[in-house]
Write a protein that holds these residues in place. Structure first.
Motif, PDB file in Angstrom:
ATOM      1  N   ALA A  71      44.615 108.229 -34.423  1.00 15.78           N
ATOM      2  CA  ALA A  71      45.418 108.394 -35.639  1.00 15.78           C
ATOM      3  C   ALA A  71      46.834 108.862 -35.321  1.00 15.78           C
ATOM      4  O   ALA A  71      47.796 108.421 -35.953  1.00 15.78           O
ATOM      5  CB  ALA A  71      44.738 109.380 -36.575  1.00 15.78           C
ATOM      6  N   LYS A  72      46.967 109.749 -34.345  1.00 17.48           N
ATOM      7  CA  LYS A  72      48.290 110.299 -34.021  1.00 17.48           C
ATOM      8  C   LYS A  72      49.140 109.345 -33.198  1.00 17.48           C
ATOM      9  O   LYS A  72      50.354 109.295 -33.358  1.00 17.48           O
ATOM     10  CB  LYS A  72      48.146 111.619 -33.263  1.00 17.48           C
ATOM     11  N   ASP A  73      48.526 108.608 -32.283  1.00 17.49           N
ATOM     12  CA  ASP A  73      49.276 107.720 -31.395  1.00 17.49           C
ATOM     13  C   ASP A  73      48.540 106.387 -31.275  1.00 17.49           C
ATOM     14  O   ASP A  73      47.914 106.107 -30.253  1.00 17.49           O
ATOM     15  CB  ASP A  73      49.434 108.385 -30.025  1.00 17.49           C
ATOM     16  N   PRO A  74      48.599 105.543 -32.315  1.00 14.89           N
ATOM     17  CA  PRO A  74      47.808 104.308 -32.272  1.00 14.89           C
ATOM     18  C   PRO A  74      48.233 103.350 -31.163  1.00 14.89           C
ATOM     19  O   PRO A  74      47.384 102.721 -30.543  1.00 14.89           O
ATOM     20  CB  PRO A  74      48.034 103.681 -33.656  1.00 14.89           C
ATOM     21  N   TYR A  75      49.537 103.239 -30.901  1.00 22.13           N
ATOM     22  CA  TYR A  75      49.976 102.317 -29.854  1.00 22.13           C
ATOM     23  C   TYR A  75      49.559 102.803 -28.474  1.00 22.13           C
ATOM     24  O   TYR A  75      49.127 102.025 -27.629  1.00 22.13           O
ATOM     25  CB  TYR A  75      51.491 102.119 -29.918  1.00 22.13           C
ATOM     26  N   GLY A  76      49.661 104.078 -28.223  1.00 23.51           N
ATOM     27  CA  GLY A  76      49.207 104.632 -26.946  1.00 23.51           C
ATOM     28  C   GLY A  76      47.708 104.484 -26.780  1.00 23.51           C
ATOM     29  O   GLY A  76      47.213 104.168 -25.698  1.00 23.51           O
ATOM     30  N   PHE A  77      46.971 104.709 -27.866  1.00 23.79           N
ATOM     31  CA  PHE A  77      45.519 104.573 -27.832  1.00 23.79           C
ATOM     32  C   PHE A  77      45.124 103.131 -27.519  1.00 23.79           C
ATOM     33  O   PHE A  77      44.296 102.876 -26.642  1.00 23.79           O
ATOM     34  CB  PHE A  77      44.921 105.017 -29.170  1.00 23.79           C
ATOM     35  N   LEU A  78      45.723 102.174 -28.243  1.00 25.56           N
ATOM     36  CA  LEU A  78      45.392 100.770 -28.009  1.00 25.56           C
ATOM     37  C   LEU A  78      45.802 100.318 -26.615  1.00 25.56           C
ATOM     38  O   LEU A  78      45.072  99.562 -25.964  1.00 25.56           O
ATOM     39  CB  LEU A  78      46.059  99.888 -29.064  1.00 25.56           C
ATOM     40  N   THR A  79      46.944 100.798 -26.152  1.00 20.86           N
ATOM     41  CA  THR A  79      47.377 100.453 -24.799  1.00 20.86           C
ATOM     42  C   THR A  79      46.370 100.964 -23.773  1.00 20.86           C
ATOM     43  O   THR A  79      45.991 100.241 -22.847  1.00 20.86           O
ATOM     44  CB  THR A  79      48.768 101.051 -24.514  1.00 20.86           C
ATOM     45  N   THR A  80      45.924 102.193 -23.940  1.00 23.64           N
ATOM     46  CA  THR A  80      44.946 102.774 -23.016  1.00 23.64           C
ATOM     47  C   THR A  80      43.633 102.000 -23.053  1.00 23.64           C
ATOM     48  O   THR A  80      43.045 101.706 -22.013  1.00 23.64           O
ATOM     49  CB  THR A  80      44.700 104.250 -23.353  1.00 23.64           C
ATOM     50  N   VAL A  81      43.164 101.657 -24.246  1.00 21.24           N
ATOM     51  CA  VAL A  81      41.907 100.916 -24.378  1.00 21.24           C
ATOM     52  C   VAL A  81      42.034  99.543 -23.728  1.00 21.24           C
ATOM     53  O   VAL A  81      41.145  99.108 -22.984  1.00 21.24           O
ATOM     54  CB  VAL A  81      41.497 100.792 -25.865  1.00 21.24           C
TER      55      VAL A  81
END
Length: 130
Positions: A71-81
């Motif tokens: 929720a806080k960092d969706p682009y970072g989360f998706l990049t990591t995934v």
């Protein structure tokens, strides 16, 4: 901000006290983390790696943490995934290609055997007629 702390039941979420660098981070037996500025600047992935204990994790607290991170960092989360799953996608593609080649070879061999059996059957019919 939710931070993880090791306890007798594994990893659990605790709230950090506000202080220099955005908050006090706890790990192990509740000690203050000396890497506050690094953790606060680098984001949730570093905080999880830094505070990860060698015991079992509390799945619910971990799930809450992941949802908060997404929720806080969706682009970072998706990049990591995506970066984490890329090697698995590549391995899947290679194994699928290899399986397709094996199936082609098997089918080719079966056709050769079937053709050979048909030719043998034709030859035996000819010899019986003679």
């Amino acid at each position: 901000m939710v931070v993880f702390q090791a306890g007798s039941r594994g990893l659990s979420a605790v709230k950090g006290r506000e202080g220099v660098g955005g908050g006090t981070y706890r790990y192990g037996a509740g000690h203050a983390c000396p890497l506050q500025s690094l953790i606060s600047h680098c984001g949730p992935a570093v905080r999880l790696i830094h505070t990860f204990p060698s015991r079992m994790i509390d799945v619910r607290a971990w799930a809450e943490y992941v949802v908060e991170w997404a929720a806080k960092d969706p682009y970072g989360f998706l990049t990591t995934v995506i970066l984490a799953l890329t090697p698995l996608f590549i391995a899947s593609a290679l194994l699928s290609w290899k399986l397709a080649k094996m199936i082609e070879v098997r089918d080719r061999d079966q056709k050769k055997k079937q053709k050979r059996q048909e030719n043998i059957a034709k030859a035996t019919k000819r010899t019986k007629k003679d």
